[in-house]
Design an enzyme around this catalytic site. Structure first.
Site, PDB file in Angstrom:
ATOM      1  N   HIS A  44       0.864  -1.194   0.000  1.00 18.40           N
ATOM      2  CA  HIS A  44       0.000   0.000   0.000  1.00 18.40           C
ATOM      3  C   HIS A  44       0.898   1.239   0.000  1.00 18.40           C
ATOM      4  O   HIS A  44       1.190   1.804   1.055  1.00 18.40           O
ATOM      5  CB  HIS A  44      -0.886  -0.040   1.258  1.00 18.40           C
ATOM      6  N   GLU A  71      -2.556  -1.641  -3.269  1.00 22.07           N
ATOM      7  CA  GLU A  71      -3.699  -0.879  -2.739  1.00 22.07           C
ATOM      8  C   GLU A  71      -3.374   0.600  -2.734  1.00 22.07           C
ATOM      9  O   GLU A  71      -2.209   0.964  -2.541  1.00 22.07           O
ATOM     10  CB  GLU A  71      -3.930  -1.185  -1.257  1.00 22.07           C
ATOM     11  N   HIS A 191      -8.628  -5.880   6.969  1.00 15.81           N
ATOM     12  CA  HIS A 191      -8.426  -4.866   8.019  1.00 15.81           C
ATOM     13  C   HIS A 191      -8.730  -5.477   9.374  1.00 15.81           C
ATOM     14  O   HIS A 191      -9.852  -5.895   9.636  1.00 15.81           O
ATOM     15  CB  HIS A 191      -9.244  -3.595   7.824  1.00 15.81           C
TER      16      HIS A 191
HETATM   17  N1  PXP Z   1      -7.035  -3.746   3.277  1.00  9.95           N
HETATM   18  C1  PXP Z   1      -6.797  -2.416   3.149  1.00  9.95           C
HETATM   19  C2  PXP Z   1      -7.535  -1.669   2.092  1.00  9.95           C
HETATM   20  C3  PXP Z   1      -5.863  -1.766   3.971  1.00  9.95           C
HETATM   21  O1  PXP Z   1      -5.642  -0.461   3.824  1.00  9.95           O
HETATM   22  C4  PXP Z   1      -5.174  -2.513   4.943  1.00  9.95           C
HETATM   23  C5  PXP Z   1      -4.158  -1.837   5.801  1.00  9.95           C
HETATM   24  O2  PXP Z   1      -3.181  -1.250   5.015  1.00  9.95           O
HETATM   25  C6  PXP Z   1      -5.456  -3.894   5.051  1.00  9.95           C
HETATM   26  C7  PXP Z   1      -6.400  -4.480   4.211  1.00  9.95           C
HETATM   27  C8  PXP Z   1      -4.771  -4.759   6.054  1.00  9.95           C
HETATM   28  O3  PXP Z   1      -5.160  -4.382   7.341  1.00  9.95           O
HETATM   29  P1  PXP Z   1      -4.345  -4.901   8.597  1.00  9.95           P
HETATM   30  O4  PXP Z   1      -2.966  -4.302   8.507  1.00  9.95           O
HETATM   31  O5  PXP Z   1      -5.128  -4.407   9.769  1.00  9.95           O
HETATM   32  O6  PXP Z   1      -4.292  -6.405   8.519  1.00  9.95           O
END
Ligand code: PXP
Length: 239
Positions: A44, A71, A191
């Site tokens: 990301h 992302e 997330h």
């Molecule tokens: N999906 C998206 C769109 C995210 O922004 C993130 C965090 O960067 C995640 C998934 C992964 O989340 P986590 O780090 O809490 O596992």
């Protein structure tokens, strides 16, 4: 079919950037995650490059043999990077630049024409698209109009409500998944998923294709080691 595990390796870059050198090595982390069995690598890049840098993204692409997912918010520089690197999948998030982490899904009604335009551009370049979204049926219904291949369900509310009442926590996600399946949208999720809440989520979400996990998995790896941690997460996803 089990949902695929895509590991978000941003946190490795966060630790590296704290010292300015190349330890821990982000490329090695991607290679090792795959060696230990993950089915995808997620990054990301944010506009301030505070964790994964644009140059990391270019260098990671050739070492990923599973699925590469980028992302981010589709501004001009992000779009140029994604179109240059051509990952398997791009996941669009509506993040303003200064947020700590993604904290909301797309308003697919307000952003209908914008999403449609950028999604078409990515798809014309052979890149599968996914959009980050909350469990709001109107937003999911309207996601179809953007032409996206998949949605990524924003699981923060599931994760925070899971310890209180897991049946209630998952209800809106089951409803959203049923709706998405009916509309022909593929389903990813991510997330705040972790070793406690992942199994129940994966067992109950019909048609779940992929989970993207970063913070908890990399944190668990500090105690349990990366190889062992990945095995534990993969086990939660076994049907
Ligand atoms: N999906 C998206 C769109 C995210 O922004 C993130 C965090 O960067 C995640 C998934 C992964 O989340 P986590 O780090 O809490 O596992």
């Amino acid at each position: 079919m089990n949902a695929r595990l895509s590991v978000n390796i941003n946190k490795i870059a966060t630790i590296r950037n704290a010292r300015g050198g190349n330890v821990p090595n982000v490329l090695e982390a991607a290679i090792n995650c795959e060696r230990f069995g993950v089915q995808g690598i997620t990054v990301h890049p944010r506009p301030d490059e505070r964790h994964i840098r644009y140059q990391d993204v270019r260098e990671i692409k050739p070492v990923v043999n599973t699925e590469f997912n980028i992302e981010g918010y589709p501004n001009k520089s992000f779009m140029d990077l994604v179109l240059e690197v051509k990952p398997n999948q791009v996941t669009l998030v509506p993040d303003p630049p200064e947020v700590l982490t993604s904290n909301a899904g797309w308003d697919t009604i307000k952003n209908e024409s914008f999403l449609k335009e950028v999604i078409t551009e990515f798809q014309n370049n052979g890149i599968r698209t996914s959009i980050f979204i909350e469990t709001n049926p109107e937003m999911i219904k309207n996601a179809v109009k953007s032409g996206t291949d998949r949605i990524e369900l924003y699981t923060e509310s599931y994760a925070s409500n899971y310890p209180l009442n897991k049946d209630e926590a998952i209800k809106p996600f089951i409803e959203s998944a049923k709706l998405a399946n009916k509309l022909g949208l593929g389903i990813n999720a991510g997330h705040d998923l972790d070793l406690n809440n992942l199994k129940y989520f994966a067992e109950n979400i019909p048609g779940l294709l992929e989970v993207s996990i970063g913070h908890a998995l990399i944190s668990d790896a500090l105690y349990l080691g990366l190889e062992n941690t990945i095995q534990l997460y993969l086990r939660q996803l076994k049907g």
